[in-house]
Scaffold this motif. Structure first.
Motif, PDB file in Angstrom:
ATOM      1  N   VAL A  25       0.801  -1.230   0.000  1.00 16.29           N
ATOM      2  CA  VAL A  25       0.000   0.000   0.000  1.00 16.29           C
ATOM      3  C   VAL A  25       0.833   1.278   0.000  1.00 16.29           C
ATOM      4  CG1 VAL A  25      -1.963  -1.119   1.150  1.00 16.29           C
ATOM      5  CG2 VAL A  25      -0.185  -0.013   2.536  1.00 16.29           C
ATOM      6  N   SER A  26       2.132   1.186   0.218  1.00 19.50           N
ATOM      7  CA  SER A  26       2.894   2.398   0.521  1.00 19.50           C
ATOM      8  C   SER A  26       3.316   3.211  -0.693  1.00 19.50           C
ATOM      9  CB  SER A  26       4.147   2.038   1.339  1.00 19.50           C
ATOM     10  OG  SER A  26       4.987   1.174   0.598  1.00 19.50           O
ATOM     11  N   ALA A  27       3.618   2.562  -1.814  1.00 20.98           N
ATOM     12  CA  ALA A  27       4.304   3.256  -2.908  1.00 20.98           C
ATOM     13  C   ALA A  27       3.493   4.408  -3.482  1.00 20.98           C
ATOM     14  CB  ALA A  27       4.661   2.270  -4.022  1.00 20.98           C
ATOM     15  N   ASN A  28       2.196   4.198  -3.674  1.00 23.20           N
ATOM     16  CA  ASN A  28       1.367   5.207  -4.343  1.00 23.20           C
ATOM     17  C   ASN A  28       0.426   5.950  -3.399  1.00 23.20           C
ATOM     18  OD1 ASN A  28       2.271   4.387  -7.019  1.00 23.20           O
ATOM     19  ND2 ASN A  28       1.064   2.542  -6.672  1.00 23.20           N
ATOM     20  N   LEU A  29       0.311   5.484  -2.162  1.00 22.61           N
ATOM     21  CA  LEU A  29      -0.739   6.002  -1.284  1.00 22.61           C
ATOM     22  C   LEU A  29      -0.219   6.528   0.049  1.00 22.61           C
ATOM     23  CD1 LEU A  29      -3.402   3.179  -1.796  1.00 22.61           C
ATOM     24  CD2 LEU A  29      -3.395   5.448  -2.849  1.00 22.61           C
ATOM     25  N   GLU A  30       1.077   6.748   0.153  1.00 15.13           N
ATOM     26  CA  GLU A  30       1.627   7.137   1.452  1.00 15.13           C
ATOM     27  C   GLU A  30       0.981   8.413   1.985  1.00 15.13           C
ATOM     28  OE1 GLU A  30       5.893   8.011   3.694  1.00 15.13           O
ATOM     29  OE2 GLU A  30       5.862   7.457   1.566  1.00 15.13           O
ATOM     30  N   VAL A  36      -5.252  10.087   6.610  1.00 19.67           N
ATOM     31  CA  VAL A  36      -6.372   9.442   7.293  1.00 19.67           C
ATOM     32  C   VAL A  36      -5.939   8.732   8.570  1.00 19.67           C
ATOM     33  CG1 VAL A  36      -8.189   7.681   7.092  1.00 19.67           C
ATOM     34  CG2 VAL A  36      -7.653   9.182   5.141  1.00 19.67           C
ATOM     35  N   TRP A  37      -4.849   7.967   8.498  1.00 20.54           N
ATOM     36  CA  TRP A  37      -4.447   7.121   9.632  1.00 20.54           C
ATOM     37  C   TRP A  37      -3.203   7.633  10.360  1.00 20.54           C
ATOM     38  CZ3 TRP A  37      -6.406   4.681   5.163  1.00 20.54           C
ATOM     39  CH2 TRP A  37      -7.594   3.965   5.361  1.00 20.54           C
ATOM     40  N   GLY A  38      -2.581   8.663   9.846  1.00 21.23           N
ATOM     41  CA  GLY A  38      -1.408   9.231  10.497  1.00 21.23           C
ATOM     42  C   GLY A  38      -0.100   8.772   9.894  1.00 21.23           C
ATOM     43  N   SER A  39      -0.053   7.522   9.399  1.00 23.88           N
ATOM     44  CA  SER A  39       1.142   6.975   8.770  1.00 23.88           C
ATOM     45  C   SER A  39       0.801   5.620   8.172  1.00 23.88           C
ATOM     46  CB  SER A  39       2.286   6.822   9.776  1.00 23.88           C
ATOM     47  OG  SER A  39       1.959   5.843  10.747  1.00 23.88           O
ATOM     48  N   VAL A  40       1.644   5.156   7.260  1.00 20.56           N
ATOM     49  CA  VAL A  40       1.483   3.796   6.744  1.00 20.56           C
ATOM     50  C   VAL A  40       1.652   2.788   7.877  1.00 20.56           C
ATOM     51  CG1 VAL A  40       2.462   2.046   5.196  1.00 20.56           C
ATOM     52  CG2 VAL A  40       2.171   4.408   4.390  1.00 20.56           C
ATOM     53  N   ALA A  41       2.591   3.063   8.783  1.00 18.08           N
ATOM     54  CA  ALA A  41       2.809   2.164   9.915  1.00 18.08           C
ATOM     55  C   ALA A  41       1.548   2.035  10.768  1.00 18.08           C
ATOM     56  CB  ALA A  41       3.982   2.656  10.763  1.00 18.08           C
ATOM     57  N   ALA A  42       0.834   3.133  10.953  1.00 15.96           N
ATOM     58  CA  ALA A  42      -0.399   3.081  11.740  1.00 15.96           C
ATOM     59  C   ALA A  42      -1.463   2.254  11.023  1.00 15.96           C
ATOM     60  CB  ALA A  42      -0.906   4.494  12.006  1.00 15.96           C
ATOM     61  N   MET A 306      -9.435   6.157  -0.038  1.00 16.80           N
ATOM     62  CA  MET A 306      -9.180   5.641   1.298  1.00 16.80           C
ATOM     63  C   MET A 306     -10.415   4.945   1.857  1.00 16.80           C
ATOM     64  SD  MET A 306      -6.015   6.165   1.836  1.00 16.80           S
ATOM     65  CE  MET A 306      -5.968   5.679   0.084  1.00 16.80           C
ATOM     66  N   GLU A 307     -11.594   5.366   1.430  1.00 15.73           N
ATOM     67  CA  GLU A 307     -12.821   4.699   1.862  1.00 15.73           C
ATOM     68  C   GLU A 307     -12.876   3.272   1.308  1.00 15.73           C
ATOM     69  OE1 GLU A 307     -13.248   9.020   2.086  1.00 15.73           O
ATOM     70  OE2 GLU A 307     -12.671   7.672   0.440  1.00 15.73           O
ATOM     71  N   ASP A 308     -12.485   3.107   0.029  1.00 17.06           N
ATOM     72  CA  ASP A 308     -12.474   1.774  -0.566  1.00 17.06           C
ATOM     73  C   ASP A 308     -11.377   0.906   0.042  1.00 17.06           C
ATOM     74  OD1 ASP A 308     -14.621   2.367  -2.134  1.00 17.06           O
ATOM     75  OD2 ASP A 308     -13.499   2.571  -4.003  1.00 17.06           O
ATOM     76  N   LEU A 309     -10.229   1.515   0.332  1.00 15.92           N
ATOM     77  CA  LEU A 309      -9.145   0.759   0.958  1.00 15.92           C
ATOM     78  C   LEU A 309      -9.581   0.255   2.332  1.00 15.92           C
ATOM     79  CD1 LEU A 309      -6.126  -0.067   0.554  1.00 15.92           C
ATOM     80  CD2 LEU A 309      -5.538   1.981   1.870  1.00 15.92           C
ATOM     81  N   ALA A 310     -10.197   1.118   3.114  1.00 18.24           N
ATOM     82  CA  ALA A 310     -10.672   0.716   4.440  1.00 18.24           C
ATOM     83  C   ALA A 310     -11.762  -0.344   4.330  1.00 18.24           C
ATOM     84  CB  ALA A 310     -11.191   1.928   5.201  1.00 18.24           C
ATOM     85  N   PHE A 311     -12.667  -0.187   3.376  1.00 18.16           N
ATOM     86  CA  PHE A 311     -13.736  -1.172   3.183  1.00 18.16           C
ATOM     87  C   PHE A 311     -13.141  -2.546   2.906  1.00 18.16           C
ATOM     88  CE2 PHE A 311     -16.465  -3.631   0.370  1.00 18.16           C
ATOM     89  CZ  PHE A 311     -17.669  -3.630   1.065  1.00 18.16           C
ATOM     90  N   ALA A 312     -12.142  -2.585   2.005  1.00 15.97           N
ATOM     91  CA  ALA A 312     -11.524  -3.858   1.636  1.00 15.97           C
ATOM     92  C   ALA A 312     -10.824  -4.487   2.833  1.00 15.97           C
ATOM     93  CB  ALA A 312     -10.545  -3.647   0.487  1.00 15.97           C
TER      94      ALA A 312
END
Length: 322
Positions: A25-30, A36-42, A306-312
């Motif tokens: 998820v990190s390369a294109n959506l960091e 939304v979540w504060g960081s990819v790590a979060a 981000m809504e679709d990512l969270a849904f998935a």
């Protein structure tokens, strides 16, 4: 059972307490994830990811040597490079500090950690360009085989340092497939890619670590060769390129695990949510309990909201625990 134990069991076909999950998820959506979540790590912590895909370490090539060869010649061809010392040293301890820090961070969370290293065809695409290298496979097979042999030497030394640090798996990225077929003749793959990759895989196994392959596209014509290589994991088994899960289940699921199942070309960020849910449930229905780690087939593209990512991942999180 922590994440490392869970992933190791699934790779080996042993029982696990649940299906492991991960996602590229990190390369294109960091930035979007951070907003939304504060960081990819979060994000990774929220969904209790079981793996960590690490990058880093030394550069493979001596950039100044490649620049010099390019400046002196109208066309960069493999024969020119066999006369040059193009590979940089993989032995400088300082080059691994970033990997060491990332490994420490993820191991504190119990995660199974794998480090990416370039393969052979993919690596030299950065030097020649993919179209030129496809041509050179026919024109300069002996010279390319020599360059691939030197790449294998470099990769073995790099892998050794990573395993010394505590890496669980060496992940060889070597795209071989187009959407419907291999990009080159399988006999050529067998002659100049297979023996060099076999050396790397055998070395990794001799050190007690796993070896995995990333290759996009359809690689069915060399699937039996993948078994002979002894690879432990293949990412992705790309259903959208004609590689059915039924074929893997029937012929290969007792030989290697697969990492994938959530297609970035045909599902996540593309389908409406009702269809996306159907697709994720379908894949879980086929692969749950098998030698499968649920993951995206590649990096999620930035058209995914981000809504679709969270849904998935809300759905994946629940299904993995059923």
């Amino acid at each position: 059972m922590n994440s490392t134990e869970r992933v190791r069991n699934v790779i080996q076909g042993k029982p696990a307490d649940r299906q492991p999950i991960y996602g590229w998820v990190s390369a294109n959506l960091e930035k979007e994830i951070r907003d939304v979540w504060g960081s990819v790590a979060a994000f990774e912590d929220k969904y209790e990811f079981d793996m960590a895909h690490l990058f880093g370490g030394p550069d493979t090539f001596k950039g100044d040597v490649l620049d010099r060869v390019r400046a002196k010649n109208e066309e960069m061809t493999p024969d020119l490079l066999t006369e040059e010392d193009i590979f940089d040293s993989p032995d400088r301890t300082a080059d691994y500090r970033g990997l060491e820090e990332a490994l420490r961070f993820h191991k504190e969370r119990g995660r199974f950690c794998y480090v990416q290293t370039p393969g052979f065809f993919e690596q030299f695409n950065s030097v020649f360009g993919i179209e030129n290298q496809l041509l050179y496979l026919a024109m300069y097979p002996e010279e390319l085989e020599e360059l691939y042999r030197r790449q294998a030497d470099w990769t073995i030394r790099f892998a050794g340092h990573c395993i010394d640090l505590g890496i669980d798996m060496i992940h060889i990225s070597d795209d071989w497939g187009a959407q419907k077929d291999l990009m080159f003749n399988p006999s050529l793959w067998r002659e100049i890619i297979y023996p060099n990759m076999k050396r790397v895989v055998d070395y990794v196994h001799s050190r007690g670590a796993f070896a995995s392959l990333h290759s996009d596209g359809c690689i069915m014509k060399v699937a039996d060769g993948i078994v002979q290589l002894g690879l432990d994991v293949v990412h992705p088994w790309q259903e959208s390129a004609g590689m059915s899960y039924e074929t893997w289940l029937e012929k290969y699921s007792d030989r290697f695990a697969i990492l994938g199942g959530v297609c970035v070309q045909s599902a996540i960020g593309i389908l409406p949510r009702a269809r996306l849910e159907e697709e994720i449930r379908r894949v879980f229905g086929l692969l749950r309990g098998k030698r499968w780690i649920c993951c995206t087939t590649h990096f999620v593209q930035n058209h995914c909201s981000m809504e679709d990512l969270a849904f998935a991942y809300d759905l994946i999180y629940r299904l993995a625990r059923q």
